[in-house]
Each structure stands twice: as structure tokens, then as C-alpha cells.
Motif scaffolding. Structure first.
Motif, short mmCIF file in Angstrom:
data_model
loop_
_atom_site.label_atom_id
_atom_site.label_comp_id
_atom_site.label_asym_id
_atom_site.label_seq_id
_atom_site.Cartn_x
_atom_site.Cartn_y
_atom_site.Cartn_z
N CYS A 44 -5.50 23.75 104.62
CA CYS A 44 -6.96 23.69 104.60
C CYS A 44 -7.54 25.08 104.82
N GLN A 49 -12.37 24.10 107.24
CA GLN A 49 -11.89 22.73 107.17
C GLN A 49 -10.93 22.54 108.35
N SER A 71 -14.46 19.53 106.88
CA SER A 71 -15.04 20.16 108.07
C SER A 71 -15.35 19.04 109.06
#
Length: 140
Positions: A44, A49, A71
Motif C-alpha cells: 500500500c 493507505q 486510507s
């Protein structure tokens, strides 16, 4: 003064290690939860995120899964917004969020937490507490 500079530099180095990158499973509209294999693992976006998301959709042809990085803000808003539609019946949509590596995969038995699994922030705090008295010592 040198000790204060050294402590500040050391704290900055430890703080640089706080950039967090989580790994999650990522797939679109898969059946039978079969995207929890190594080829579906993604890294990520660092410091953006910070959660994994899992959507479970009940459709006429069966249960479908979507998995992705997210997120924390977006994931938590989505999961709470769809909570009323998470019934387990036809056309149900359930969204869940988690923040440990690969947590949007199949459920695993929880390991017993160890001292090595402590977050980096705890180590930074400990280091700061240990170094703080050294900065107060007079230089001779």
C-alpha cells in the motif's frame, strides 16, 4: 550542547523509521474468497493507505469479494455508511477495515503477542525517556 544535538539527531533517525507501509490483498469481484493467495498481495502507499479493506457482496450468483488498500478515514466512513446494508441476505454489502499486514485475507488464529511485536513508537518513546536526562547534564 553536543549531547543535545546528538539526542536530536538520534530522535530524528528513529522518527524516520515510523514511515509505515502495510501489505494487503487486492482483487475485484472474486468469488469464493480465492484472492487470498500471494499473487494478490500488494504494498500500500506509504503513510496514505494505512488500512486494508474487505467488501463482501451477496449477489444472486453467490458471494463476491473485493479487497484493497485504503486510507483509514475513507475505510471507516465506508464501513459505517454500509453498516445498514450488511444483512447477510441477497444484495447485502459488508465492508470491514483492519490495520495489520494481510488482515483482509482469510481469518487466522491469533498468535500470542511478543515483546518483539511492540510498535516502533513505543521504542522511540523509551529512547526519548532514556536520553532526556543526558541532555540535562552540564558539559564539562
Amino acid at each position: 550542547m553536543r549531547l543535545l544535538l546528538f539526542a536530536t539527531f538520534l530522535a530524528a533517525l528513529v522518527d524516520a523509521g515510523d514511515a509505515l507501509q502495510i501489505q494487503c490483498f487486492q482483487c475485484e469481484e472474486m468469488k469464493h474468497n480465492d484472492c487470498s493467495t500471494p499473487e494478490f498481495i500488494v504494498n500500500c502507499t506509504v503513510n496514505v493507505q494505512d488500512m486494508c479493506q474487505k467488501e463482501v457482496l451477496v449477489k444472486p450468483d453467490g458471494i463476491h469479494y473485493r479487497k484493497s488498500c485504503a486510507s483509514s478515514g475513507a475505510c471507516l466512513i465506508a464501513s459505517s455508511g454500509y453498516q445498514q446494508f450488511c444483512t447477510g441476505r441477497l444484495n447485502s454489502v459488508c465492508i470491514s477495515c483492519c490495520n495489520t499486514p494481510l488482515c483482509n485475507g482469510p481469518k487466522r488464529k491469533r498468535p500470542v503477542p511478543s515483546a518483539a511485536a511492540q510498535p516502533q513508537r513505543s521504542r522511540r518513546l523509551l529512547l526519548t525517556v532514556l536520553l532526556l536526562p543526558l541532555t540535562l547534564l552540564p558539559l564539562t
